[in-house]
Design a protein around this motif. Structure first.
Motif, PDB file in Angstrom:
ATOM      1  N   PHE A  27      20.069   4.100   5.277  1.00  0.00           N
ATOM      2  CA  PHE A  27      20.030   5.128   4.237  1.00  0.00           C
ATOM      3  C   PHE A  27      18.588   5.505   3.907  1.00  0.00           C
ATOM      4  O   PHE A  27      18.262   6.682   3.718  1.00  0.00           O
ATOM      5  N   GLY A  28      17.721   4.506   3.830  1.00  0.00           N
ATOM      6  CA  GLY A  28      16.324   4.773   3.494  1.00  0.00           C
ATOM      7  C   GLY A  28      15.624   5.638   4.529  1.00  0.00           C
ATOM      8  O   GLY A  28      14.880   6.562   4.184  1.00  0.00           O
ATOM      9  N   LEU A  29      15.859   5.369   5.795  1.00  0.00           N
ATOM     10  CA  LEU A  29      15.219   6.152   6.852  1.00  0.00           C
ATOM     11  C   LEU A  29      15.803   7.560   6.933  1.00  0.00           C
ATOM     12  O   LEU A  29      15.082   8.526   7.204  1.00  0.00           O
ATOM     13  N   ILE A  30      17.107   7.673   6.693  1.00  0.00           N
ATOM     14  CA  ILE A  30      17.709   9.015   6.642  1.00  0.00           C
ATOM     15  C   ILE A  30      17.099   9.807   5.498  1.00  0.00           C
ATOM     16  O   ILE A  30      16.764  10.990   5.639  1.00  0.00           O
ATOM     17  N   TRP A  31      16.938   9.155   4.346  1.00  0.00           N
ATOM     18  CA  TRP A  31      16.343   9.820   3.185  1.00  0.00           C
ATOM     19  C   TRP A  31      14.919  10.267   3.500  1.00  0.00           C
ATOM     20  O   TRP A  31      14.505  11.372   3.137  1.00  0.00           O
ATOM     21  N   SER A  32      14.177   9.411   4.204  1.00  0.00           N
ATOM     22  CA  SER A  32      12.813   9.763   4.594  1.00  0.00           C
ATOM     23  C   SER A  32      12.806  11.055   5.413  1.00  0.00           C
ATOM     24  O   SER A  32      12.004  11.963   5.165  1.00  0.00           O
ATOM     25  N   GLY A  33      13.711  11.156   6.377  1.00  0.00           N
ATOM     26  CA  GLY A  33      13.791  12.355   7.196  1.00  0.00           C
ATOM     27  C   GLY A  33      14.183  13.583   6.396  1.00  0.00           C
ATOM     28  O   GLY A  33      13.638  14.680   6.604  1.00  0.00           O
ATOM     29  N   LEU A  34      15.108  13.419   5.454  1.00  0.00           N
ATOM     30  CA  LEU A  34      15.535  14.544   4.626  1.00  0.00           C
ATOM     31  C   LEU A  34      14.404  15.046   3.733  1.00  0.00           C
ATOM     32  O   LEU A  34      14.233  16.252   3.540  1.00  0.00           O
ATOM     33  N   VAL A  63       0.839  -1.203   0.000  1.00  0.00           N
ATOM     34  CA  VAL A  63       0.000   0.000   0.000  1.00  0.00           C
ATOM     35  C   VAL A  63       0.871   1.248   0.000  1.00  0.00           C
ATOM     36  O   VAL A  63       0.599   2.224  -0.716  1.00  0.00           O
ATOM     37  N   ALA A  64       1.941   1.240   0.805  1.00  0.00           N
ATOM     38  CA  ALA A  64       2.853   2.387   0.863  1.00  0.00           C
ATOM     39  C   ALA A  64       3.489   2.648  -0.490  1.00  0.00           C
ATOM     40  O   ALA A  64       3.595   3.801  -0.935  1.00  0.00           O
ATOM     41  N   ALA A  65       3.921   1.576  -1.156  1.00  0.00           N
ATOM     42  CA  ALA A  65       4.562   1.741  -2.465  1.00  0.00           C
ATOM     43  C   ALA A  65       3.578   2.261  -3.504  1.00  0.00           C
ATOM     44  O   ALA A  65       3.924   3.106  -4.334  1.00  0.00           O
ATOM     45  N   PHE A  66       2.346   1.776  -3.457  1.00  0.00           N
ATOM     46  CA  PHE A  66       1.326   2.283  -4.376  1.00  0.00           C
ATOM     47  C   PHE A  66       1.085   3.775  -4.143  1.00  0.00           C
ATOM     48  O   PHE A  66       0.936   4.549  -5.084  1.00  0.00           O
ATOM     49  N   PHE A  67       1.059   4.177  -2.869  1.00  0.00           N
ATOM     50  CA  PHE A  67       0.857   5.593  -2.571  1.00  0.00           C
ATOM     51  C   PHE A  67       2.013   6.428  -3.103  1.00  0.00           C
ATOM     52  O   PHE A  67       1.799   7.519  -3.649  1.00  0.00           O
ATOM     53  N   GLU A  68       3.250   5.948  -2.936  1.00  0.00           N
ATOM     54  CA  GLU A  68       4.406   6.702  -3.420  1.00  0.00           C
ATOM     55  C   GLU A  68       4.312   6.924  -4.932  1.00  0.00           C
ATOM     56  O   GLU A  68       4.543   8.036  -5.432  1.00  0.00           O
ATOM     57  N   ALA A  69       3.960   5.861  -5.654  1.00  0.00           N
ATOM     58  CA  ALA A  69       3.821   5.993  -7.107  1.00  0.00           C
ATOM     59  C   ALA A  69       2.673   6.941  -7.452  1.00  0.00           C
ATOM     60  O   ALA A  69       2.798   7.783  -8.355  1.00  0.00           O
ATOM     61  N   PHE A  70       1.558   6.840  -6.730  1.00  0.00           N
ATOM     62  CA  PHE A  70       0.405   7.712  -6.976  1.00  0.00           C
ATOM     63  C   PHE A  70       0.766   9.167  -6.698  1.00  0.00           C
ATOM     64  O   PHE A  70       0.357  10.084  -7.428  1.00  0.00           O
ATOM     65  N   ALA A  71       1.560   9.400  -5.640  1.00  0.00           N
ATOM     66  CA  ALA A  71       1.974  10.763  -5.301  1.00  0.00           C
ATOM     67  C   ALA A  71       2.791  11.379  -6.427  1.00  0.00           C
ATOM     68  O   ALA A  71       2.671  12.576  -6.719  1.00  0.00           O
ATOM     69  N   TYR A  88       6.404  15.806  -0.353  1.00  0.00           N
ATOM     70  CA  TYR A  88       7.569  15.779   0.527  1.00  0.00           C
ATOM     71  C   TYR A  88       7.221  15.215   1.909  1.00  0.00           C
ATOM     72  O   TYR A  88       7.771  14.191   2.309  1.00  0.00           O
ATOM     73  N   VAL A  89       6.321  15.888   2.633  1.00  0.00           N
ATOM     74  CA  VAL A  89       6.066  15.500   4.022  1.00  0.00           C
ATOM     75  C   VAL A  89       5.376  14.141   4.107  1.00  0.00           C
ATOM     76  O   VAL A  89       5.870  13.213   4.765  1.00  0.00           O
ATOM     77  N   VAL A  90       4.232  14.014   3.420  1.00  0.00           N
ATOM     78  CA  VAL A  90       3.519  12.732   3.457  1.00  0.00           C
ATOM     79  C   VAL A  90       4.325  11.657   2.744  1.00  0.00           C
ATOM     80  O   VAL A  90       4.426  10.517   3.221  1.00  0.00           O
ATOM     81  N   PHE A  91       4.915  12.011   1.616  1.00  0.00           N
ATOM     82  CA  PHE A  91       5.752  11.056   0.881  1.00  0.00           C
ATOM     83  C   PHE A  91       6.858  10.513   1.778  1.00  0.00           C
ATOM     84  O   PHE A  91       7.116   9.309   1.824  1.00  0.00           O
ATOM     85  N   GLY A  92       7.541  11.416   2.501  1.00  0.00           N
ATOM     86  CA  GLY A  92       8.637  10.983   3.361  1.00  0.00           C
ATOM     87  C   GLY A  92       8.169  10.080   4.483  1.00  0.00           C
ATOM     88  O   GLY A  92       8.838   9.102   4.830  1.00  0.00           O
ATOM     89  N   ALA A  93       7.011  10.388   5.058  1.00  0.00           N
ATOM     90  CA  ALA A  93       6.474   9.554   6.135  1.00  0.00           C
ATOM     91  C   ALA A  93       6.122   8.156   5.627  1.00  0.00           C
ATOM     92  O   ALA A  93       6.440   7.139   6.263  1.00  0.00           O
ATOM     93  N   VAL A  94       5.484   8.098   4.469  1.00  0.00           N
ATOM     94  CA  VAL A  94       5.114   6.802   3.900  1.00  0.00           C
ATOM     95  C   VAL A  94       6.360   6.053   3.425  1.00  0.00           C
ATOM     96  O   VAL A  94       6.413   4.819   3.474  1.00  0.00           O
ATOM     97  N   LEU A  95       7.366   6.802   2.993  1.00  0.00           N
ATOM     98  CA  LEU A  95       8.626   6.180   2.582  1.00  0.00           C
ATOM     99  C   LEU A  95       9.242   5.382   3.731  1.00  0.00           C
ATOM    100  O   LEU A  95       9.790   4.293   3.514  1.00  0.00           O
ATOM    101  N   ALA A  96       9.141   5.900   4.951  1.00  0.00           N
ATOM    102  CA  ALA A  96       9.675   5.173   6.106  1.00  0.00           C
ATOM    103  C   ALA A  96       9.002   3.809   6.250  1.00  0.00           C
ATOM    104  O   ALA A  96       9.659   2.808   6.564  1.00  0.00           O
ATOM    105  N   VAL A  97       7.698   3.764   6.003  1.00  0.00           N
ATOM    106  CA  VAL A  97       6.966   2.490   6.070  1.00  0.00           C
ATOM    107  C   VAL A  97       7.462   1.540   4.990  1.00  0.00           C
ATOM    108  O   VAL A  97       7.669   0.338   5.233  1.00  0.00           O
ATOM    109  N   LEU A  98       7.674   2.072   3.784  1.00  0.00           N
ATOM    110  CA  LEU A  98       8.160   1.245   2.678  1.00  0.00           C
ATOM    111  C   LEU A  98       9.561   0.694   2.975  1.00  0.00           C
ATOM    112  O   LEU A  98       9.866  -0.460   2.668  1.00  0.00           O
TER     113      LEU A  98
END
Length: 223
Positions: free
Chosen positions: A95-102, A11-19, A63-73
């Motif tokens: 690296f992925g979680l750092i990227w999410s925060g950035l 679901v998180a990945a689908f949201f990222e692509a949709f975003a 950015y904000v929602v994308f980054g939060a959902v990225l952490a889940v992914l």
């Protein structure tokens, strides 16, 4: 629990692509100033300020929602691949979680900075434009200009998936080669709205790949 995380990750990945789809549509239509890329920085900023509510909402989504959902992914991919390469996936997930925060920080800085620039623009449009460009440089440094951290995440995940034959081999090579190109060659294009967002667009293929594989819970073995 593992299956549940795969579904959540899907679901998180689908949201990222949709975003990305929504974000690109808004950026290329409503957020484009008259004259497009040929517009001066002052004209670009004036257009952004005239649609500040939309611009802030756009930043929150991409950015904000994308980054939060990225952490889940990131966590879902870690759960999916860590059993076969625990140490590498620890590095990748870091690296992925750092990227999410950035990414989250980039969106928050843009929205807070826009409010400050809007007040300055009333008194001195030229100074406001300089301030906005400086702010944009900070955003690029956090993750828009080169995307080094995000690139390292995708590269390591692609290497692990390739070793484990857990995802399509051809797309793993795409992830490695494409992200290596972005890490090594930052975009020298001049400042314009949403540059950092466009730099993240090359992850769309990888995210779409993750959507199919995580949601299905299956293992790909082909090329």
């Amino acid at each position: 629990m593992q299956t549940q995380w795969q579904k959540i990750g899907g679901v998180a990945a689908f949201f990222e692509a949709f975003a990305y789809i929504v974000g690109f549509s808004v950026m290329l239509t409503m957020l484009q100033p008259a004259g497009g890329a040929s517009a001066t920085p002052e004209q670009q900023l004036g257009h952004i300020l005239s649609m500040s509510a939309l611009f802030k909402a756009w930043n929150i989504v991409i950015y904000v929602v994308f980054g939060a959902v990225l952490a889940v992914l990131v966590i879902a991919l870690h759960a999916r691949l860590a059993s076969g390469a625990e140490m590498l996936m620890r590095v990748a997930s870091a690296f992925g979680l750092i990227w999410s925060g950035l990414v989250i920080a980039t969106g928050m800085i843009a929205n807070v900075g826009l409010s400050t620039v809007a007040k300055l623009y009333i008194e001195d449009p030229r100074s406001a434009t300089v301030a906005w460009r400086t702010l944009n440089a900070v955003q690029d440094g956090l993750g828009g200009g080169v995307e080094l951290v995000g690139g390292l995440w995708v590269i390591v995940v692609s290497v692990v998936a390739l070793r484990l034959a857990a995802l399509p081999r051809s797309l793993n090579y795409v992830g490695i080669c494409h992200r290596h190109g972005w890490c090594a060659h930052p975009d020298p294009a001049p400042w314009r709205t949403g540059r950092g967002f466009r730099h993240r667009s090359d992850c769309l293929v990888c995210l779409a790949r993750d959507c199919v594989d995580i949601a299905s819970g299956g293992h790909w073995s082909g090329a």
